[in-house]
Scaffold this motif. Structure first.
Motif, PDB file in Angstrom:
ATOM      1  N   ARG A 105       0.845  -1.206   0.000  1.00 52.14           N
ATOM      2  CA  ARG A 105       0.000   0.000   0.000  1.00 52.14           C
ATOM      3  C   ARG A 105       0.866   1.237   0.000  1.00 52.14           C
ATOM      4  O   ARG A 105       1.803   1.351   0.779  1.00 52.14           O
ATOM      5  N   GLU A 106       0.508   2.158  -0.919  1.00 53.09           N
ATOM      6  CA  GLU A 106       1.252   3.409  -1.036  1.00 53.09           C
ATOM      7  C   GLU A 106       0.803   4.396   0.029  1.00 53.09           C
ATOM      8  O   GLU A 106      -0.297   4.284   0.580  1.00 53.09           O
ATOM      9  N   THR A 107       1.630   5.396   0.287  1.00 49.69           N
ATOM     10  CA  THR A 107       1.216   6.438   1.234  1.00 49.69           C
ATOM     11  C   THR A 107       0.242   7.401   0.544  1.00 49.69           C
ATOM     12  O   THR A 107       0.248   7.554  -0.673  1.00 49.69           O
ATOM     13  N   LEU A 108      -0.573   8.053   1.371  1.00 49.22           N
ATOM     14  CA  LEU A 108      -1.489   9.101   0.911  1.00 49.22           C
ATOM     15  C   LEU A 108      -0.988  10.423   1.461  1.00 49.22           C
ATOM     16  O   LEU A 108      -0.467  10.463   2.570  1.00 49.22           O
ATOM     17  N   GLN A 109      -1.208  11.492   0.739  1.00 55.81           N
ATOM     18  CA  GLN A 109      -0.849  12.799   1.301  1.00 55.81           C
ATOM     19  C   GLN A 109      -2.077  13.399   1.972  1.00 55.81           C
ATOM     20  O   GLN A 109      -3.150  13.455   1.366  1.00 55.81           O
ATOM     21  N   ILE A 110      -1.916  13.865   3.215  1.00 55.16           N
ATOM     22  CA  ILE A 110      -3.086  14.444   3.880  1.00 55.16           C
ATOM     23  C   ILE A 110      -3.142  15.951   3.634  1.00 55.16           C
ATOM     24  O   ILE A 110      -2.115  16.603   3.479  1.00 55.16           O
ATOM     25  N   GLU A 111      -4.366  16.474   3.631  1.00 57.13           N
ATOM     26  CA  GLU A 111      -4.515  17.878   3.245  1.00 57.13           C
ATOM     27  C   GLU A 111      -4.588  18.837   4.437  1.00 57.13           C
ATOM     28  O   GLU A 111      -4.509  20.038   4.253  1.00 57.13           O
ATOM     29  N   TRP A 112      -4.737  18.311   5.661  1.00 56.51           N
ATOM     30  CA  TRP A 112      -4.815  19.233   6.798  1.00 56.51           C
ATOM     31  C   TRP A 112      -3.430  19.700   7.208  1.00 56.51           C
ATOM     32  O   TRP A 112      -2.466  18.971   7.073  1.00 56.51           O
TER      33      TRP A 112
END
Ligand code: G6P
Length: 608
Positions: free
Chosen positions: A231-238
């Motif tokens: 599973r790849e990382t996700l970028q968070i927007e907060w």
């Protein structure tokens, strides 16, 4: 409900764990604890009360360890005591465990382990699991955890450490969120991204029945039956700024004052004025199915349920689709007859509420189309629904939900308009609604500019024992929401009622000490609301009205008035709720209550 933080890397773990716990404290806050480990052993600290007590307890100790786990607790099994606080450990003090969720077969596990000589010290369900991990002690921590979890029924989000492997955290998830944060030669574990955003914006959410082995340089995810997962990382927007209090004394007030922006964010890029329609990319892939749905069932809890109740009126007005609204906790256990002609719309700020999640899982099983209206990006409900729309409202920290309610109402209008424009809503009706929506941010600003008047009003009522809130049609759920806000944070007993039901009960309560807040804006039910107000007046009940600006006449019926600007009928709840939020806030303030962390409540209810 509880919060988990873990750190493994090259920095001292303790300050990172404390910072993370402070960020998570809004989820649960009756006791807290942490353990840091290295090859020499473990240092565990646990306290009753707030995270600041824990911070205080370790303030004179230089904890150099670079691996640790921590927890803020919202008690389910056992009182909030030091012994019941997490992390829990086994009889040899090798394994340490923090746990969110409920181990349903803990009593059976406990008696079995006791018969094998294990000594229990706490009243918690969690302790059984750490003894079980110890019992399955193996070459590696992950194997012991994996074996132990096979014997567990119920829900869990866990993080586990072992003094034999002091640079490793093993976590696992079934029904209670766990997110990993990936840094440079350091890794974070948490139950909520809030705890991580200061350090990294690269995250990975575990899915149900998965575990992760986390060391400073890598993470490995696998299923609980040991199948590797890539599973790849996700970028968070907060960002951290979203979570700063700024000049506000409380998050709740900050979030109330953010509402003009919240409404803007909910509409940004989603209004196609020329076509009198909305554009919602997240629904596009299923739009042919959505516009032909025979029925939409809205499921949610708490404030999101009140938004759903308003949604029913909005959908009734804008679409030809039948609509029902249900508490998720009831819906999930009903004998449901659903198929692909039904859409189940789950509304949830956190995207993690246990009942709402269970409701959409049940709906999917029965073949319904599931739609999410969620704030937290990447949350479980967002991931598990077929299609969805995000609020994009940033984090909501105050336990009493405010800005997300208005955001949900804006988006419910946009969803209903999207469907309605394929059905019988005309271009001009669509344009009128959208134009009125575009006015909302400045209208909310106007209401907020009169906060001081509402503060004065609230100050007069701080000694009152009970309040009644009444409204009709779209304002009925607003009355429920106004009452919920007041009771949640000020602990004044408050009831919301459909005004038409007054004569069937609540009017018997009315006297000079029992005030009523009546939402009586200029709409189709105005005259009937005035009659209700008169009936209350005739029994000496004090009346505060929420009324439309310019309605001088209402002063003859009501003792006090909170005015809101005039808007489209379907948008009125977005404005009428704001004075009620402020009223609750100021009542709580003058009663000296803990506004952002009301007693016994949690921001995110991840157990049933
Ligand atoms: C808790 C919160 C409420 C929220 C409700 C539903 O009770 O304190 O503010 O409305 O859960 O949460 P959700 O995240 O699903 O909207």
């Amino acid at each position: 409900m509880c919060g988990i933080v873990g750190y493994v890397g090259h920095k001292k773990a303790a300050p990172i764990l404390i910072h993370g716990l402070k960020r998570l404290e809004y989820r649960g806050y009756d006791s807290a604890g942490m353990v840091t480990i290295d090859k020499n052993g473990a240092n565990r600290f646990r306290v009753v009360g707030r995270v600041q007590n824990l911070d205080h307890a370790i303030s004179d100790i230089d904890l150099k360890m670079t691996c640790g786990i921590a927890h803020t607790r919202w008690a389910t099994h056992g009182k909030p005591t030091e012994t019941n606080a997490h992390p829990h450990t086994d009889n040899e003090g090798r394994y340490y465990l923090v746990h969110n969720g409920i181990i349903e077969n803990h009593a059976k596990l406990r008696s079995q382990l006791e018969s094998e000589g294990v000594e229990f010290v706490s009243e918690t369900d969690t302790e059984a699991l750490v003894h079980l991990i110890s019992k399955f002690h193996d070459q590696s921590l992950e194997t012991a955890v994996e074996k132990a979890l096979r014997h567990v029924e119920g829900t869990f989000g866990i993080a586990v450490t072992c003094i034999d492997e002091p640079s490793k955290i093993v976590c696992g998830r079934r029904g209670s969120p766990i997110v990993l944060g990936v840094g440079m030669n350091e890794m974070f574990v948490a139950s909520d991204v809030s705890a991580l955003i200061q350090y990294t914006d690269q995250v990975i959410y575990l899915e149900d029945n998965e575990m992760a082995v986390v060391t400073p340089d890598e993470y490995q995810i696998r299923t609980l039956d040991n199948k590797p997962i890539a599973r790849e990382t996700l970028q968070i927007e907060w960002t951290m700024e979203d979570e700063d209090l700024g000049s506000f004394p409380h998050y709740m007030l900050k979030e109330i004052f953010e509402q003009p922006t919240t409404v803007d964010n909910a509409m940004r890029g989603r209004v196609v004025l020329g076509e009198g329609c909305s554009k919602l990319g997240g629904l596009q892939s299923k739009i042919d199915q959505i516009k032909r749905l025979k029925k939409i069932v809205i499921v949610s809890c708490g404030t999101s349920y009140h938004a759903g109740m308003v949604g029913r009126y909005i959908f009734e007005q804008l679409t030809d689709t039948a609509v029902e609204v249900e508490l998720a906790s009831e819906f999930r256990y009903r004998k449901l007859r659903l198929d692909e002609t039904t859409g189940v719309l789950a509304i949830s700020q956190s995207g993690e509420t246990a009942d709402t999640l269970a409701a959409i899982r049940e709906a999917r099983r029965k073949g319904a189309l599931t739609i999410g209206l969620v704030n937290v990006v990447g949350s479980t409900i967002a991931r598990e629904t077929d299609v969805g729309v995000y609020c994009h409202a940033g984090p909501e920290i105050g336990v009493a939900s405010t800005k997300i309610f208005v955001s949900q109402l804006v988006i419910l209008n946009l969803i209903a308009l999207l469907i309605g424009r394929y059905q019988s809503v005309s271009l001009s009706e669509g344009v009128d609604l959208l134009k009125a929506m575009m006015e909302l941010p400045s209208q909310i600003q106007q209401i907020l500019s009169r906060a001081a008047q509402i503060e004065d009003l609230a100050r007069r009522f701080t000694k009152v024992q009970s309040f009644l809130f009444i409204g009709r049609q779209l304002h009925y759920p607003v009355a429920l929401e106004g009452a919920l806000k007041l009771k949640e944070i000020s602990y004044i007993h408050a009831e919301g009622y459909a005004a038409g039901e007054m004569k069937h009960g609540p009017i018997s309560l009315i006297d000079a000490d029992f005030p009523t807040i009546a939402i009586a804006t200029k709409d189709a039910t105005y005259e009937k609301m005035i009659s209700n107000i008169q009936e209350i007046r005739a029994r000496s009940g004090p009346i505060i009205a929420v009324a439309t600006e310019g309605d001088i006449g209402i002063r003859e019926s009501a003792d006090m008035v909170m005015y809101i600007p005039e808007t489209h009928d379907l948008l009125q709840p977005i404005l009428s709720v704001i004075p009620l939020q402020l009223f609750a806030y100021y009542c709580a303030l003058y009663r000296g209550c803990e506004i952002d962390k009301p007693r016994n409540l949690a921001k995110s209810v991840t157990v049933e």
